[in-house]
Write an enzyme that holds these catalytic residues in place. Structure first.
Site, PDB file in Angstrom:
ATOM      1  N   ASP A   6       0.862  -1.184   0.000  1.00 23.86           N
ATOM      2  CA  ASP A   6       0.000   0.000   0.000  1.00 23.86           C
ATOM      3  C   ASP A   6       0.896   1.231   0.000  1.00 23.86           C
ATOM      4  O   ASP A   6       1.592   1.506   0.987  1.00 23.86           O
ATOM      5  CB  ASP A   6      -0.918  -0.001   1.222  1.00 23.86           C
ATOM      6  CG  ASP A   6      -1.770   1.263   1.298  1.00 23.86           C
ATOM      7  OD1 ASP A   6      -2.240   1.709   0.245  1.00 23.86           O
ATOM      8  OD2 ASP A   6      -1.954   1.800   2.410  1.00 23.86           O
ATOM      9  N   ILE A   7       0.897   1.973  -1.097  1.00 24.62           N
ATOM     10  CA  ILE A   7       1.727   3.168  -1.224  1.00 24.62           C
ATOM     11  C   ILE A   7       0.895   4.383  -0.849  1.00 24.62           C
ATOM     12  O   ILE A   7       0.003   4.798  -1.604  1.00 24.62           O
ATOM     13  CB  ILE A   7       2.285   3.314  -2.651  1.00 24.62           C
ATOM     14  CG1 ILE A   7       3.115   2.081  -3.027  1.00 24.62           C
ATOM     15  CG2 ILE A   7       3.136   4.579  -2.765  1.00 24.62           C
ATOM     16  CD1 ILE A   7       3.652   2.101  -4.452  1.00 24.62           C
ATOM     17  N   ASN A   9       0.706   8.478   1.061  1.00 25.84           N
ATOM     18  CA  ASN A   9       1.419   9.748   0.989  1.00 25.84           C
ATOM     19  C   ASN A   9       2.558   9.837   1.991  1.00 25.84           C
ATOM     20  O   ASN A   9       3.559  10.509   1.744  1.00 25.84           O
ATOM     21  CB  ASN A   9       0.444  10.904   1.224  1.00 25.84           C
ATOM     22  CG  ASN A   9      -0.467  11.143   0.037  1.00 25.84           C
ATOM     23  OD1 ASN A   9      -0.029  11.488  -1.043  1.00 25.84           O
ATOM     24  ND2 ASN A   9      -1.757  10.913   0.235  1.00 25.84           N
ATOM     25  N   THR A  10       2.419   9.178   3.123  1.00 22.95           N
ATOM     26  CA  THR A  10       3.427   9.248   4.175  1.00 22.95           C
ATOM     27  C   THR A  10       4.290   7.996   4.231  1.00 22.95           C
ATOM     28  O   THR A  10       5.509   8.081   4.371  1.00 22.95           O
ATOM     29  CB  THR A  10       2.763   9.463   5.545  1.00 22.95           C
ATOM     30  OG1 THR A  10       1.949  10.647   5.499  1.00 22.95           O
ATOM     31  CG2 THR A  10       3.807   9.634   6.637  1.00 22.95           C
ATOM     32  N   ILE A  12       4.920   3.720   2.828  1.00 26.79           N
ATOM     33  CA  ILE A  12       4.650   2.546   2.008  1.00 26.79           C
ATOM     34  C   ILE A  12       4.638   1.360   2.956  1.00 26.79           C
ATOM     35  O   ILE A  12       5.614   1.118   3.668  1.00 26.79           O
ATOM     36  CB  ILE A  12       5.733   2.355   0.930  1.00 26.79           C
ATOM     37  CG1 ILE A  12       5.771   3.551  -0.017  1.00 26.79           C
ATOM     38  CG2 ILE A  12       5.487   1.061   0.157  1.00 26.79           C
ATOM     39  CD1 ILE A  12       6.937   3.525  -0.986  1.00 26.79           C
ATOM     40  N   GLY A 107     -10.027   5.441  -4.487  1.00 29.10           N
ATOM     41  CA  GLY A 107      -8.679   4.912  -4.359  1.00 29.10           C
ATOM     42  C   GLY A 107      -8.638   3.410  -4.164  1.00 29.10           C
ATOM     43  O   GLY A 107      -9.542   2.817  -3.557  1.00 29.10           O
ATOM     44  N   ASP A 109      -6.738   1.814  -2.206  1.00 29.84           N
ATOM     45  CA  ASP A 109      -6.639   1.485  -0.782  1.00 29.84           C
ATOM     46  C   ASP A 109      -8.012   1.423  -0.135  1.00 29.84           C
ATOM     47  O   ASP A 109      -8.271   0.556   0.712  1.00 29.84           O
ATOM     48  CB  ASP A 109      -5.742   2.495  -0.057  1.00 29.84           C
ATOM     49  CG  ASP A 109      -6.208   3.937  -0.237  1.00 29.84           C
ATOM     50  OD1 ASP A 109      -6.915   4.238  -1.225  1.00 29.84           O
ATOM     51  OD2 ASP A 109      -5.862   4.777   0.622  1.00 29.84           O
ATOM     52  N   THR A 132      -2.874   9.063   6.660  1.00 28.00           N
ATOM     53  CA  THR A 132      -2.510  10.461   6.458  1.00 28.00           C
ATOM     54  C   THR A 132      -3.773  11.307   6.370  1.00 28.00           C
ATOM     55  O   THR A 132      -3.865  12.394   6.938  1.00 28.00           O
ATOM     56  CB  THR A 132      -1.674  10.622   5.168  1.00 28.00           C
ATOM     57  OG1 THR A 132      -0.533   9.780   5.261  1.00 28.00           O
ATOM     58  CG2 THR A 132      -1.231  12.057   4.988  1.00 28.00           C
TER      59      THR A 132
END
Length: 256
Positions: A6-7, A9-10, A12, A107, A109, A132
């Site tokens: 799971d990539i 913003n803060t 990975i 998204g 995620d 995030t």
């Protein structure tokens, strides 16, 4: 073994899934400047720490909200593991019927979290991801994603507080011993914690009022454990919810 990634913003977040068991979970700080070689070497090192080798990896599945990182990361998987990873997005079967105004904007995620919640815990369910950003996604009894909400994550809100106010220090996000603070640091911790906690509780209640139906509340995400056990409305906190959802999505698309 399936590697689920799971990539965000803060961070990975990587999960090594040996059949239905999560054999290892690791976090890498998200940096757009990292090369594919750096990512590849990090993943191999994490595999070794969990007792695996590169040859043990059968496939990789990725969700990402950071397009700038995807090229390097995907290149790393191809270069170091000779695998073209599955990416959760348009064309991928998730088992979740997206009934939103713009399905393509949802998204990967969020879809993975919804799949994990619905197929592991059943529906209807409200899925809260404390990342995030803090996201809420409602999946009805038929497995349809019909509503969602996105708001600031507590870490992001806290960073804005001390970043915009010169005399306020950076503080750890924890549950304070008391709301009756006697120092700047404890006052910030109490304010951040209880303000965020109250917002979550009120948001869940508003979903209940407008949906006029009962549903499970499933929480996940890095800071979820700080709050989930203090919110009576949360039925389950599952730190591995996205990994479980990604494994289910992978199986659905490979008929495994």
């Amino acid at each position: 073994m399936l590697v689920a990634v799971d990539i965000g913003n803060t961070n990975i977040v990587l999960g090594f899934m040996d059949n239905s068991t999560i054999a290892g979970s690791y976090r890498i700080t998200t940096k757009t400047s990292r090369s594919s070689d750096e990512y590849g070497l990090m993943i191999k090192e994490f595999l070794n720490m969990s007792g695996f080798e590169a040859d043990d990896v059968d496939d990789v599945i990725i969700t990402s909200v950071v397009p700038k990182v995807m090229y390097s990361f995907r290149s790393a998987i191809i270069k170091f593991f000779d695998i073209d990873p599955m990416v959760v997005g348009p064309g991928i079967k998730t088992g979740i019927n997206i009934r939103m105004d713009d399905p393509a904007s949802v998204g990967g995620d969020i879809l993975a979290g919804c799949a994990g919640a619905y197929f592991v815990y059943g529906g209807p369910a409200l899925v809260i991801d404390f990342g995030t950003a803090t996201t809420y996604a409602y999946v009805d009894a038929s497995g349809a994603l019909t509503a969602g909400l996105i708001t600031v994550g507590i870490q992001s809100g806290a960073a804005a507080l001390w970043g915009q106010t010169a005399q306020l220090p950076e503080v750890e996000i924890i549950k304070p011993d008391t709301i009756l603070s006697s120092s700047t640091r404890s006052a910030m911790q109490a304010g951040l914690y209880y303000n965020f906690l109250g917002g979550v509780e009120r948001t869940i209640e508003q979903f209940r009022q407008e949906l006029a139906t009962d549903f499970k509340v499933i929480a996940t995400g890095g800071l979820g454990r700080v709050f989930a056990h203090d919110i009576d409305a949360v039925d389950t906190f599952d730190s591995n919810l996205l990994f479980k959802g990604m494994a289910l999505i992978y199986a659905r698309n490979t008929q495994r």
